[in-house]
Motif scaffolding. Structure first.
Motif, PDB file in Angstrom:
ATOM      1  N   GLN A  23      28.228 -36.520 -17.152  1.00 39.63           N
ATOM      2  CA  GLN A  23      28.798 -36.599 -15.774  1.00 39.63           C
ATOM      3  C   GLN A  23      28.188 -35.557 -14.926  1.00 39.63           C
ATOM      4  O   GLN A  23      28.299 -35.462 -13.789  1.00 39.63           O
ATOM      5  N   LEU A  24      27.715 -34.361 -15.651  1.00 41.23           N
ATOM      6  CA  LEU A  24      27.346 -33.105 -15.112  1.00 41.23           C
ATOM      7  C   LEU A  24      25.976 -33.223 -14.803  1.00 41.23           C
ATOM      8  O   LEU A  24      25.327 -32.418 -14.468  1.00 41.23           O
ATOM      9  N   ASP A  25      25.170 -34.419 -15.188  1.00 42.38           N
ATOM     10  CA  ASP A  25      23.843 -34.538 -15.033  1.00 42.38           C
ATOM     11  C   ASP A  25      22.996 -33.779 -15.706  1.00 42.38           C
ATOM     12  O   ASP A  25      21.605 -33.458 -15.345  1.00 42.38           O
ATOM     13  N   GLY A  26      23.271 -33.010 -16.890  1.00 40.32           N
ATOM     14  CA  GLY A  26      22.499 -31.743 -17.418  1.00 40.32           C
ATOM     15  C   GLY A  26      22.178 -30.914 -16.504  1.00 40.32           C
ATOM     16  O   GLY A  26      21.271 -29.988 -16.830  1.00 40.32           O
ATOM     17  N   VAL A  27      22.897 -30.502 -15.428  1.00 38.51           N
ATOM     18  CA  VAL A  27      22.691 -29.613 -14.471  1.00 38.51           C
ATOM     19  C   VAL A  27      22.989 -28.061 -15.326  1.00 38.51           C
ATOM     20  O   VAL A  27      24.419 -27.926 -15.438  1.00 38.51           O
ATOM     21  N   GLN A  69      25.397 -34.089  -6.795  1.00 34.37           N
ATOM     22  CA  GLN A  69      26.653 -34.299  -6.855  1.00 34.37           C
ATOM     23  C   GLN A  69      27.456 -33.657  -7.984  1.00 34.37           C
ATOM     24  O   GLN A  69      28.423 -33.085  -8.251  1.00 34.37           O
ATOM     25  N   ALA A  70      26.619 -33.694  -9.042  1.00 37.68           N
ATOM     26  CA  ALA A  70      27.228 -33.080 -10.395  1.00 37.68           C
ATOM     27  C   ALA A  70      27.637 -31.349 -10.321  1.00 37.68           C
ATOM     28  O   ALA A  70      28.393 -31.197 -10.687  1.00 37.68           O
ATOM     29  N   LEU A  71      26.341 -30.781  -9.711  1.00 42.65           N
ATOM     30  CA  LEU A  71      26.632 -29.419  -9.524  1.00 42.65           C
ATOM     31  C   LEU A  71      27.896 -29.105  -8.641  1.00 42.65           C
ATOM     32  O   LEU A  71      28.768 -28.347  -8.632  1.00 42.65           O
ATOM     33  N   ASP A  72      27.999 -29.726  -7.425  1.00 45.77           N
ATOM     34  CA  ASP A  72      28.989 -29.770  -6.425  1.00 45.77           C
ATOM     35  C   ASP A  72      30.433 -30.024  -7.265  1.00 45.77           C
ATOM     36  O   ASP A  72      31.344 -29.385  -6.955  1.00 45.77           O
ATOM     37  N   ALA A  73      30.122 -31.152  -8.076  1.00 47.97           N
ATOM     38  CA  ALA A  73      31.289 -31.628  -8.676  1.00 47.97           C
ATOM     39  C   ALA A  73      32.005 -30.369  -9.657  1.00 47.97           C
ATOM     40  O   ALA A  73      33.278 -30.062  -9.729  1.00 47.97           O
ATOM     41  N   LEU A  85      -1.068 -19.833  -7.617  1.00 51.46           N
ATOM     42  CA  LEU A  85       0.476 -19.955  -7.174  1.00 51.46           C
ATOM     43  C   LEU A  85       1.001 -21.231  -7.718  1.00 51.46           C
ATOM     44  O   LEU A  85       0.647 -22.200  -7.466  1.00 51.46           O
ATOM     45  N   LEU A  86       2.291 -20.768  -8.426  1.00 54.22           N
ATOM     46  CA  LEU A  86       2.872 -21.992  -8.800  1.00 54.22           C
ATOM     47  C   LEU A  86       4.399 -21.857  -8.319  1.00 54.22           C
ATOM     48  O   LEU A  86       5.048 -20.819  -8.575  1.00 54.22           O
ATOM     49  N   THR A  87       4.864 -22.919  -7.620  1.00 53.87           N
ATOM     50  CA  THR A  87       6.410 -22.932  -7.135  1.00 53.87           C
ATOM     51  C   THR A  87       7.086 -23.816  -8.127  1.00 53.87           C
ATOM     52  O   THR A  87       6.824 -25.206  -7.994  1.00 53.87           O
ATOM     53  N   LEU A  88       8.276 -23.323  -8.651  1.00 51.12           N
ATOM     54  CA  LEU A  88       9.165 -24.053  -9.401  1.00 51.12           C
ATOM     55  C   LEU A  88      10.338 -24.572  -8.445  1.00 51.12           C
ATOM     56  O   LEU A  88      10.936 -23.686  -7.728  1.00 51.12           O
ATOM     57  N   THR A  89      10.438 -25.671  -8.215  1.00 49.80           N
ATOM     58  CA  THR A  89      11.336 -26.299  -7.362  1.00 49.80           C
ATOM     59  C   THR A  89      12.439 -26.939  -7.885  1.00 49.80           C
ATOM     60  O   THR A  89      12.309 -27.539  -9.105  1.00 49.80           O
ATOM     61  N   GLY A  90      13.658 -27.138  -7.060  1.00 49.93           N
ATOM     62  CA  GLY A  90      14.879 -27.905  -7.715  1.00 49.93           C
ATOM     63  C   GLY A  90      16.037 -27.309  -7.222  1.00 49.93           C
ATOM     64  O   GLY A  90      16.108 -26.524  -6.528  1.00 49.93           O
ATOM     65  N   THR A  91      17.082 -28.336  -7.239  1.00 52.04           N
ATOM     66  CA  THR A  91      18.252 -27.782  -6.731  1.00 52.04           C
ATOM     67  C   THR A  91      18.837 -26.661  -7.303  1.00 52.04           C
ATOM     68  O   THR A  91      18.477 -26.179  -8.382  1.00 52.04           O
ATOM     69  N   GLY A  92      19.977 -26.089  -6.473  1.00 50.91           N
ATOM     70  CA  GLY A  92      20.643 -24.839  -7.250  1.00 50.91           C
ATOM     71  C   GLY A  92      21.448 -25.165  -8.429  1.00 50.91           C
ATOM     72  O   GLY A  92      21.761 -26.170  -8.468  1.00 50.91           O
ATOM     73  N   GLY A  93      21.137 -24.170  -9.350  1.00 51.48           N
ATOM     74  CA  GLY A  93      21.881 -24.313 -10.809  1.00 51.48           C
ATOM     75  C   GLY A  93      20.920 -25.084 -11.672  1.00 51.48           C
ATOM     76  O   GLY A  93      21.541 -25.333 -12.690  1.00 51.48           O
TER      77      GLY A  93
END
Length: 773
Positions: free
Chosen positions: A213-217, A259-263, A40-48
């Protein structure tokens, strides 16, 4: 705008990648390493941040190492954790097997070597954790790759945090465009709207600053790239800087990438017109997508004129807020969807405006209206379209029902949605429909005509699921309400269900009497669909009784369905025509033709229950005409299709007696060992494999070939496969076709994946053996 479509093969189901995959070499290597050492491997991270794309790419790369395939299960639209097992079972073609889908899944996966990709687990994380634990314990060769915004917390779980794409540091003003993943992605996506775009000395610093500015998201970069169609890089930077200043006053503690994604999302929202923003917000109440009619009905009014919705949808498609997708090959209308992050943002804005409940009520009312239209129009030339449409709207039906069942006093509305579409549930979602009806019945105790229809539909589905006690109890209450309201149609419906139950119990004489009563009642109130259903059931009962009236009932059923142009009903009539031709007239070929024609009518509707009747009947025909190993394999395939439908018809006395006689005949002809081997092979078939066998389209090569052989190559892929056969390297192929070497390598990987091969030599041999392809 690109369209997305799931790709199904004998080795599983994965959505096709619609845009180029950029970078992630380290993450791919880490994912491969962890997946090889952990189950079982879970990839985690913020949306987008790209969890799903990474999971899909890895799944595609390792597909050939899993004998039973790689299966992708999208959970973003799932709200009710109790439906997780049903959703997963449906993805694996084991839909609604029993009241305990987890046990069925565990049994099915016990000896399977496959990879499950569970996407967007965070909304049902606890249920995912419990289910994953049970399945991993039961199936030693199972591996699970999950994506989630947080860990699942399962013992033995490995976790990989997916970072943003690499971005140039502050001092790297002259960074190479192909050295940093964020620059490559941004450039690639800009070229989709401005094909001539290049990074050069004039714009390099601005592109780097956008990526920083978009932090590479990835999602943020893709949203920004779309605006290059209308804005300059300088204008994009100005607006991003304004957005960050706004964010900094409100959430200084938030992670930079969030913040980058929200932006990016907020900035895209701000650049939309006021009407586009309203539509974005209101569309967030849909689950699994929507069509134009749904958008017009739910979202128009109060700031959006109905005739403006089409242009607003087009505007949001052009801005990549909405994506046009293909849900099935047989859809006759355009279907649209929103990424989970985009939808959640719209939902947040809708909540801030205090209008969530209002729009969700509109959504509920639209699907209540759709259910009423289905009931009024589904016995017509549009019958197949209705089945296809409701399958496409499945997630929205769930959403509307979940809303009703969560709101006090909305139980009757839930019944008005779930009850009229009882035959939709019957066609492939028996257990789910039964569950929704049971909950709605409990939530709407007042004795009304609405409850009467609901308890009748609940009794009908309960009968098919083997819940005889509940079915009997509900029918008793239904009979009381039929007398209270002097409802002749309801009396006919009760007689139909009682007669059908008697067929399955083996009381065929009693069944005929009840069904004739129901037929008369339906004809009195001119309910043509009810009349047809009674004729079909009378055909079945008299067939099992060897009553000569079977031919007349069968003929009447066929003529009625044909006169209405109702494809699904006509398919059931063809089933009755076929069984009569086979047994009473010894017309094997004619019967086989009827059954296969019925299956082809049901295929676009994906009606597993209807198809199961015909695959079973074909096995009876084959067993009597040519009791060979193929007939035994067809019997096993019949079991596989019934399993996928969820219905227990094949276990009832009249049907099982024919199965027993057919089995005895085949065993006598080929021996017990050969029968068992062939039967088990057929029982292990997927739904699609079973249908291919039933239609007579399975070849010896198909049986001997690897599962991936069925994958069809595109014209370009076949062209490259021929060049591989000629001995050309990737570099030589790129030069010959005037494409980049990276593109050539990608095509070669796709070819290997589709054909389930591991070497270029195998591709060359395949090309030589399949010149017609």
């Amino acid at each position: 705008m690109a369209e997305s479509k799931p790709v199904a093969t004998a080795r599983g189901r994965l959505p096709a990648e619609l845009t180029s995959f950029v970078g992630r070499r380290r993450e791919l290597a880490d994912t491969r390493r962890l997946l090889s050492s952990s189950r079982l491997l879970t990839l985690t991270g913020t949306g987008g941040v790209g969890k799903t794309r990474l999971a899909l790419r890895m799944a595609g790369e390792v597909r050939r190492t899993f004998a039973d395939g790689v299966w992708f299960v999208e959970l973003a639209a799932l709200r009710d954790p109790t439906l997780l097992g049903h959703t997963l079972a449906g993805a694996l073609e084991l839909s609604q097997v029993s009241a305990n889908p987890t046990a069925d899944l565990a049994e099915y996966l016990e000896d399977k070597h496959l990879l499950l990709v569970l996407d967007n687990c965070e909304q049902v994380a606890e249920a995912c954790a419990v289910l994953a634990s049970k399945l991993l314990a039961a199936a030693p060769q199972l591996r699970i790759l999950a994506t989630s915004r947080h860990v699942l917390g399962v013992e033995g779980e490995q976790v990989l945090a997916v970072p943003p794409l690499s971005t140039p540091p502050m001092e790297a003003l002259a960074a190479d465009a192909d050295q940093y993943e964020s620059l490559v992605l941004f450039t690639d996506r800009v070229r989709a709207v401005l094909p001539e775009f290049e990074i050069d000395e004039r714009n390099r610093a601005q592109v780097i600053e956008v990526c920083r500015q978009l932090d590479g998201v990835p999602l943020a970069l893709e949203l920004a790239a779309v605006w290059m169609r209308t804005l300059s890089l300088a204008q994009i930077l100005d607006r991003l800087e304004d957005r960050f200043r706004l964010l900094a006053t409100g959430r200084q503690a938030g992670p930079a990438r969030q913040q980058a994604l929200d932006a990016a999302v907020t900035w895209s929202y701000d650049l939309c017109s006021p009407a586009e923003r309203l539509l974005w917000e209101r569309l967030s109440v849909f689950a699994g997508g929507f069509d134009l009619e749904g958008a017009e009905e739910v979202c128009s009014g109060d700031g959006i004129a109905r005739d403006e919705v089409l242009d607003l949808v087009a505007g949001l498609v052009n801005k990549s807020i909405i994506t046009r997708t293909i849900v099935t090959d047989h859809s006759i209308v355009a279907w649209y969807d929103m990424l989970t992050t985009i939808s959640q943002y719209g939902g947040m804005r809708l909540a801030e405006a205090g209008r969530t409940r209002e729009i969700r009520v509109r959504h509920r009312d639209f699907y209540r209206m759709l259910a009423a239209q289905w009931e009024a129009d589904s016995f017509s030339p549009r019958q197949a379209d209705w089945y296809i449409r409701l399958r496409r709207e499945h997630e929205n039906l769930r959403e509307a029902l979940d809303f009703c069942l969560a709101e006090p006093g909305e139980g009757a509305a839930a019944l008005e949605i779930a009850a009229p579409i009882w035959n939709f549930w019957f066609a492939g979602f028996l257990r789910e429909g039964h569950r929704y009806l049971s909950r709605a019945i409990d939530a709407a105790p007042e004795q009304t005509p609405t409850r009467a229809m609901g308890i009748w539909a609940g009794a009908y589905l309960a009968m098919f699921l083997g819940e005889s006690e509940q079915s009997t109890r509900l029918l008793a209450e239904c009979a009381e309400l039929a007398e209270r309201y002097d409802d002749e149609q309801l009396r006919a419906r009760i007689a139909e269900v009682e007669g059908q139950a008697l067929i399955y119990q083996g009381d065929l004489t009693g069944a005929v009497a009840r069904l004739e009563r129901g037929l008369a009642g339906y004809r009195t109130v001119q309910d043509r669909l009810g009349e047809f259903d009674s004729l079909i059931l009378l055909s079945a009962a008299t067939f099992f009784l060897t009553d000569p009236r079977v031919e007349e009932f069968s003929r009447q059923a066929y003529e009625l369905a044909d006169s209405r142009g109702a494809a699904s009903s006509k398919a059931y009539a063809l089933w009755t025509v076929g069984i009569v031709r086979w047994r009473d007239h010894d017309q094997y070929e004619s019967a086989t033709h009827s059954f296969r024609e019925a299956i082809r009518l049901w295929q676009p509707m994906n009606d597993h229950t209807g198809i199961a009747f015909c695959v079973q009947a074909l096995s009876w025909c084959a067993g009597s005409d040519a009791p060979t190993e193929r007939a035994a394999r067809l019997m096993g395939a019949s079991r596989a299709v019934w399993r996928s439908s969820g219905a227990h018809v094949d276990e009832t006395t009249p049907y099982s007696q024919f199965d027993d006689r057919t089995e005895q005949r085949i065993r006598a002809a080929i021996g017990d060992a050969a029968f068992d081997e062939a039967f088990q092979a057929g029982a292990a078939y997927s739904f699609d494999q079973a249908v291919t066998l039933a239609l007579g389209e399975e070849t010896e090569r198909d049986r001997a070939a690897k599962p991936g052989m069925a994958g069809r190559l595109t014209r370009r892929e076949h062209q490259i496969a021929v060049l591989i056969g000629d001995g050309l390297s990737n570099r030589e192929i790129a030069a010959r076709l005037v494409i980049s070497q990276r593109t050539a390598e990608t095509h070669v990987e796709h070819i290997l994946s589709k054909l389930a091969f591991s070497s270029r030599t195998q591709v060359a041999r395949w090309v030589a053996e399949h010149p017609e392809r």
